[in-house]
Design an enzyme around this catalytic site. Sequence first.
Site, short mmCIF file in Angstrom:
data_model
loop_
_atom_site.label_atom_id
_atom_site.label_comp_id
_atom_site.label_asym_id
_atom_site.label_seq_id
_atom_site.Cartn_x
_atom_site.Cartn_y
_atom_site.Cartn_z
N CYS A 1 0.40 -1.10 -0.23
CA CYS A 1 -0.20 0.25 -0.10
C CYS A 1 1.23 1.24 0.14
CB CYS A 1 -0.95 0.15 0.95
SG CYS A 1 -1.97 -1.12 1.25
N ARG B 1 3.55 -0.28 -5.13
CA ARG B 1 3.67 -0.57 -3.35
C ARG B 1 2.43 -2.06 -3.76
NH1 ARG B 1 7.43 1.86 0.54
NH2 ARG B 1 5.78 0.83 1.88
N TRP C 1 -3.11 -2.57 -1.65
CA TRP C 1 -2.68 -3.88 -1.60
C TRP C 1 -3.38 -4.74 -1.00
CZ3 TRP C 1 -0.89 -8.51 1.02
CH2 TRP C 1 -0.38 -9.30 -0.38
N ASN D 1 -1.83 1.73 5.40
CA ASN D 1 -0.72 0.63 5.44
C ASN D 1 0.04 0.09 6.19
OD1 ASN D 1 1.22 -0.84 4.47
ND2 ASN D 1 2.75 0.84 4.09
N GLY D 2 -0.19 -1.12 6.50
CA GLY D 2 0.07 -2.63 7.67
C GLY D 2 -1.43 -2.99 7.79
N GLU E 1 16.94 -18.35 -9.68
CA GLU E 1 16.55 -16.69 -9.32
C GLU E 1 15.73 -16.19 -10.17
OE1 GLU E 1 15.37 -13.54 -7.74
OE2 GLU E 1 16.25 -12.15 -9.39
N LYS F 1 11.87 -15.68 -12.00
CA LYS F 1 11.56 -13.68 -13.02
C LYS F 1 10.49 -14.03 -13.41
CE LYS F 1 12.68 -11.37 -11.01
NZ LYS F 1 13.75 -11.83 -9.69
N GLU G 1 6.96 -14.72 -11.37
CA GLU G 1 6.12 -13.67 -10.78
C GLU G 1 5.82 -12.98 -12.69
OE1 GLU G 1 8.18 -10.74 -8.59
OE2 GLU G 1 10.11 -11.45 -10.45
N HIS H 1 15.94 -38.09 -8.67
CA HIS H 1 15.57 -38.11 -7.55
C HIS H 1 13.96 -38.32 -8.11
CE1 HIS H 1 19.50 -39.67 -6.67
NE2 HIS H 1 19.52 -38.33 -6.50
N LYS I 1 5.64 -4.55 -4.93
CA LYS I 1 7.20 -4.42 -5.07
C LYS I 1 7.49 -4.52 -3.44
CE LYS I 1 10.58 -2.92 -6.46
NZ LYS I 1 11.83 -4.20 -7.28
O1 M6R Z 1 13.01 -4.92 -0.31
P1 M6R Z 1 13.56 -6.56 -0.42
O2 M6R Z 1 14.54 -7.05 -1.00
O3 M6R Z 1 13.44 -6.98 1.58
O4 M6R Z 1 12.09 -8.11 -1.22
C1 M6R Z 1 12.50 -9.21 -0.38
C2 M6R Z 1 11.40 -9.32 -1.96
O5 M6R Z 1 10.01 -9.32 -1.91
C3 M6R Z 1 12.00 -9.47 -2.96
O6 M6R Z 1 13.29 -9.64 -3.29
C4 M6R Z 1 10.85 -9.81 -4.10
O7 M6R Z 1 11.17 -11.48 -4.42
C5 M6R Z 1 11.67 -9.69 -5.30
N1 M6R Z 1 10.76 -8.17 -6.13
C6 M6R Z 1 11.03 -10.55 -6.26
O8 M6R Z 1 11.43 -9.73 -8.18
#
Ligand code: M6R
Length: 607
Positions: free
Chosen positions: A2, A27, A76, A100-101, A479, A483, A486, A502, A602
């Site tokens: 948020c 956000r 969000w 927010n929270g 990673e 990507k 997501e 396995h 984010k």
């Molecule tokens: O702000 P942060 O690096 O702590 O965020 C952690 C994860 O939420 C973040 O790395 C997330 O997995 C990525 N945006 C994915 O691409």
Amino acid sequence: MCGIVGYTARKDVENRILNTLELLEYRGYDSAGLAIYNEKFQQVVVRKCAGRVSDLREKCQEVPVAGTCGIGHTRWATHGGVCDENAHPHRCGRVTLVHNGIIENYEEIRDHFGLGGELISETDTEVIAALIDKFYDGRPRATISRAIKYIKGTFALVIMFDDKPGVIYAVRNVSPIVAAYTGDGTMLASDVAALGGQADKYMVVPEYHIVELHQNAILVYDEKDQKVKPEFLEIDWDTTRDGKGRYPFYMEKEIMEQPEVIKNALCSRIVDGHISLETDGIPDPLLTDCSRIVITACGTARHVGLASKALMQNILRMHVDVEYASEFMYSNPVIDEKTLVIVISQSGETIDTLEALKYARRQGARSIGVINVKGSSIARESDYVMYTAAGPEIAVASTKAYTTQLAVMYALIGRMAVLRGNFDESQEKSFIEGLLGISAGVQNVLDRRTDIHRIARDLLEAKDAFMIGRGLDYTILLEGALKLKEISYIHTEAYASGELKHGTIALITENTPVIAVVTQHDIKEKELSNIREVQSRGAQLTLFVSEDMELSDQEKYSHVFRLPAMDDRLSIFPVSAALQLLAYYVSMDRGLDVDKPRNLAKVVTVE
Ligand code: M6R
């Protein structure tokens, strides 16, 4: 999650709220809303809707709201579905607020104070608006103080009272709020990136302090209602942002920025031919006296931890654990004053990482935060901070944050290796030479992005994909798989190649897309034999392989992408750029909103 914003100014604020909400949209982007005090009619007007800020903007264009003081929110969803009613701001009686929270005990508060009859939405937030209205006696600060004593959970609350036109009140626990003077008034927002060139200094609102935002003053009061002097910090990264520039999405822009930001992250830590952490203020004993290392982070940042672990064990011969921050304190981790805890976070606000850090410090560990956003909660909570200085990362999918975090970790590892006697002078020299070549290696891949775009076309119809590799290659594939998942919504799993037989190899059938990465020379043959195992089950294979590795059976691959030959320890950088581009092109060609994938935000400020 948020995004929240508030303005009190000399001119109308509707458009400024909308512009700032656009900056904050990463956000959360389920719904958006604003509330403005209209001086002519002497009332607060609320506009809100499910959807993006652009939908809210359209709504505001139909019937604009005039007024010089207002608040805004981009959501969000946590409590209650995505609909107009659940969008913020929430208004109860004389109180209008955004939040927010998460208010953990909102049902208890609702029932205890009999607020149920007044509620329209299903949100936890509206209960707090009703509570504040119930307590309101014409004294905003006293009322807010009284109300927050009942709240369990995290909150950044930004509040307007009908009878206090032109003034915005804010209070927070954990969830961030920053405030700043603009040319013609004052503003507050969830993060510094939202200040968007309107300010050159900002303050972080201290927890449980109440901020009063007037057109000409930012007043801060502590828990005893004593006025305190706000501490202002310089904004030393460019928040003016030229938008996406010539790129269709922020993600592409941020991928392309990597050679530059990696170089910056490293060069500032290489002084007179040696790795130096002096500007980070990291004392040598912190790095020499620890007997083990624990890295904790979430998502992409945790993947940086996994790659770092591989390197640390290899170079430093130290015991390293990498933990999910969300599991950390529940897993009873073994930590003592000899443990160095490293937390990695782009935003510096991820609540799981913050809580893990607090827990580790309570157990006596020393800590280093590897953080992008200056002055963020995790940065302030860490004993020492190494900033990645990647600049604002707007796309939800992390790219330049990942590679700069890695670069900073490599510098840290290099320095530790020197101090702990793992590197002699010539080993340090050759490590540094390697580091200085990373940007060129990444650039090499970026220059050939059309080849990766071609590879991406074969994945457009895929429902599942697998990524396989060994050692350091496996960590980057985790990673790469994240990507692809997501932003393209293709179910993708990364596997350590040797593990396939396995169990998982049962899923490999005719034309199953498999992406293999081979950059580690010492395990090349083993990796190639695992690749043959999936080839013989009909997999559609794409190979990312170092250019100095010979292939006898090149024709058996759907695609072969040659990576620049580098020190094995560093090839993770060009591979990461290649996999970021792959995910990017698949998502774009599928017609998806690359920068704002569904269900995500984010900054994850809820547990
Ligand atoms: O702000 P942060 O690096 O702590 O965020 C952690 C994860 O939420 C973040 O790395 C997330 O997995 C990525 N945006 C994915 O691409």
